[in-house]
Design a protein around this motif. Sequence first.
Motif, PDB file in Angstrom:
ATOM      1  N   THR A 196     -12.703  20.401  15.333  1.00 22.65           N
ATOM      2  CA  THR A 196     -11.804  19.689  14.410  1.00 22.65           C
ATOM      3  C   THR A 196     -12.416  18.367  13.971  1.00 22.65           C
ATOM      4  O   THR A 196     -12.365  18.008  12.795  1.00 22.65           O
ATOM      5  CB  THR A 196     -10.417  19.441  15.048  1.00 22.65           C
ATOM      6  N   ASN A 197     -13.006  17.633  14.906  1.00 23.52           N
ATOM      7  CA  ASN A 197     -13.656  16.379  14.539  1.00 23.52           C
ATOM      8  C   ASN A 197     -14.939  16.626  13.741  1.00 23.52           C
ATOM      9  O   ASN A 197     -15.231  15.902  12.784  1.00 23.52           O
ATOM     10  CB  ASN A 197     -13.959  15.557  15.797  1.00 23.52           C
ATOM     11  N   ALA A 301      -8.150  23.606  11.953  1.00 27.36           N
ATOM     12  CA  ALA A 301      -6.908  23.172  12.598  1.00 27.36           C
ATOM     13  C   ALA A 301      -7.067  23.111  14.114  1.00 27.36           C
ATOM     14  O   ALA A 301      -6.641  22.147  14.750  1.00 27.36           O
ATOM     15  CB  ALA A 301      -5.765  24.115  12.230  1.00 27.36           C
ATOM     16  N   TYR A 302      -7.673  24.142  14.692  1.00 27.07           N
ATOM     17  CA  TYR A 302      -7.919  24.178  16.137  1.00 27.07           C
ATOM     18  C   TYR A 302      -8.723  25.427  16.469  1.00 27.07           C
ATOM     19  O   TYR A 302      -8.770  26.391  15.703  1.00 27.07           O
ATOM     20  CB  TYR A 302      -6.618  24.155  16.948  1.00 27.07           C
ATOM     21  N   LYS A 303      -9.351  25.401  17.611  1.00 22.51           N
ATOM     22  CA  LYS A 303     -10.022  26.574  18.194  1.00 22.51           C
ATOM     23  C   LYS A 303      -9.789  26.470  19.690  1.00 22.51           C
ATOM     24  O   LYS A 303     -10.511  25.777  20.407  1.00 22.51           O
ATOM     25  CB  LYS A 303     -11.511  26.584  17.860  1.00 22.51           C
ATOM     26  N   LEU A 304      -8.769  27.145  20.174  1.00 23.63           N
ATOM     27  CA  LEU A 304      -8.279  26.942  21.533  1.00 23.63           C
ATOM     28  C   LEU A 304      -8.996  27.833  22.535  1.00 23.63           C
ATOM     29  O   LEU A 304      -8.398  28.676  23.203  1.00 23.63           O
ATOM     30  CB  LEU A 304      -6.768  27.149  21.580  1.00 23.63           C
ATOM     31  N   GLY A 305     -10.313  27.631  22.640  1.00 21.01           N
ATOM     32  CA  GLY A 305     -11.124  28.366  23.608  1.00 21.01           C
ATOM     33  C   GLY A 305     -12.423  28.848  22.992  1.00 21.01           C
ATOM     34  O   GLY A 305     -12.496  29.131  21.793  1.00 21.01           O
ATOM     35  N   ARG A 306     -13.467  28.939  23.823  1.00 22.63           N
ATOM     36  CA  ARG A 306     -14.782  29.362  23.332  1.00 22.63           C
ATOM     37  C   ARG A 306     -14.739  30.712  22.642  1.00 22.63           C
ATOM     38  O   ARG A 306     -15.436  30.943  21.650  1.00 22.63           O
ATOM     39  CB  ARG A 306     -15.768  29.436  24.501  1.00 22.63           C
ATOM     40  N   ASN A 307     -13.968  31.619  23.206  1.00 20.88           N
ATOM     41  CA  ASN A 307     -13.931  32.986  22.690  1.00 20.88           C
ATOM     42  C   ASN A 307     -12.728  33.257  21.807  1.00 20.88           C
ATOM     43  O   ASN A 307     -12.437  34.413  21.481  1.00 20.88           O
ATOM     44  CB  ASN A 307     -13.957  33.973  23.865  1.00 20.88           C
ATOM     45  N   ARG A 308     -12.029  32.200  21.422  1.00 23.34           N
ATOM     46  CA  ARG A 308     -10.891  32.333  20.523  1.00 23.34           C
ATOM     47  C   ARG A 308     -11.331  32.015  19.101  1.00 23.34           C
ATOM     48  O   ARG A 308     -12.242  31.204  18.886  1.00 23.34           O
ATOM     49  CB  ARG A 308      -9.760  31.384  20.946  1.00 23.34           C
ATOM     50  N   PRO A 309     -10.686  32.616  18.112  1.00 24.27           N
ATOM     51  CA  PRO A 309     -11.081  32.332  16.732  1.00 24.27           C
ATOM     52  C   PRO A 309     -10.627  30.943  16.297  1.00 24.27           C
ATOM     53  O   PRO A 309      -9.661  30.386  16.823  1.00 24.27           O
ATOM     54  CB  PRO A 309     -10.347  33.409  15.928  1.00 24.27           C
TER      55      PRO A 309
END
Length: 547
Positions: A196-197, A301-309
């Motif tokens: 996000t940053n 917006a976000y990526k809530l985990g290494r293996n999450r989209p």
Amino acid sequence: MTDGPNLIGAVDQGTSSTRFLIFNSETSEVITYHQTEIKQVYPKEGWVEEDPMEILESAKICIDRATNNLIGLGFEASDIKAIGITNQRETTIVWDPTTGKPLYNAIVWLDLRTASTAEELIKKTPGRNKDFLRGLCGLPISTYFSAVKLRWLLDYSEVVRKAVENGTCLFGTVDSWLLWNLTGGKNGGKHVTDVTNASRTMLMNLTTLEWDDFLCRFFDIPKQILPEIRSSSEIYGELAVTDLKGIKISGILGDQQAALVGHSCFKVGQAKNTYGTGCFLLYNTGLCPVESKTGLLTTVAYKLGRNRPAVYALEGAVAIAGACVAWLRDNLNIIKTSSEIEKLAAEVDGTHGCYFVPAFSGLFCPYWQNDARGIICGLTQFTNKKHIARAALEAVCFQTKEILNAMNKDSGIDLTSVKVDGGMTVNSLLMQIQADVLGIRVVRPSMTETTALGAAMAAGVAEGIDVWENLDNLTPITCDIYEPTISIKEGEDRFAKWKAAVSRSMHWETAWKSERATNFWDVMPPGLFLFSSFGLVIIASLVAKAR
């Protein structure tokens, strides 16, 4: 109390203050917190800086004092299972990794010194197109973003330029600066940022989520000074300092994305608006980036985990919201404290034709006009400080409506409600004006710390922390709801006058330089002469009365 609930901490480092909040994972409630103000430095007109060491020390102080508060309540420091970081975005810091010292003050996101740098970069594009890079990074070339600030530092600071040449320079936004220091600094600190940053720098490819070769070449910024890009929710390292030494840092989100997560806007079409120093409306667009045709920003917006989209959002950014109220307090002395503006503005039933365009740092979305400047217009002898106070609140709401209209066009779906957060939302009059101006429902959570909660949620759901298996079953937060109380026609009429005021603020800094103009009056927008002469007399009298 050793068998209490799992707790999650969050560093919330904003433009004007730093806080550390500790949340109960079962209820999402704040158990305790500590806050420290941050000093802004204004070396020249339009320049805004902060001391990176003050930012860092404020975070350490807040962590230690909030932890002491927690222990005083009968908990133990070990009850905190992880912490997250949320931060003011785009603010640019460079430092020497061998000494740990900053090479320059932090250049704050709303700083305008890079106007000429942005213009030179735009000249490099085909057709001098400020949107030339949007397809890669989702952003226009503007003073707002970190790459432009970093380019300015490389051009104008010999210390920074030599450090880069010597391999003794690291770049980061505030999250990276804090993480590097909190995890050891020059003794093994982690040089990391989250998606996000990174998406606010103009250097990350929105599709690959990696530093982009073309973008780095365009800005002539070496990749080796950039932090590693990671997801928003994973273990980055352990605290090497403060009373929480050994606790894992497992969440990072830029402040506006953190608020989106804190509001649980996980479905396409859900949106939130944050009212702070600036004003930021984010709209969840799902798994694919949507390129705006109306001047909005495309962001992660976000990526809530290494293996999450990765999930994407459209964003509308307004430079001046709460800062407008601070200006009335500090520059005109119309109010003594920011909280007084609600009572003062409520003493009149409207602005009676007074409109305030607080373009102190130019205009952001949807205009991206660096050379716009603030104006107050529609003044008469009847106008007093109460009308100006109310016009300042309306200005925040009108700017939000401009963004909402753009968002509706880009998405093809009209929003029917918007969730809100931020310091200004304690102002119930502002919330009602916002509902009236938008013509839709405004939803304010009773627990207003949604930005910090979002960072805590990212930290708590990280693999290896697992305070929550997922974020779908969190305890719902009760909300106050504001419904529109005026007709759609009245709202649109007031908005049309606001748009007319905005048109008069445009190109203020450059209009007088026009080659076609023989003198200043040839390019002065209609109606501004009234403001510049008689209007200033009125403001002078208002200031005298306020004192």
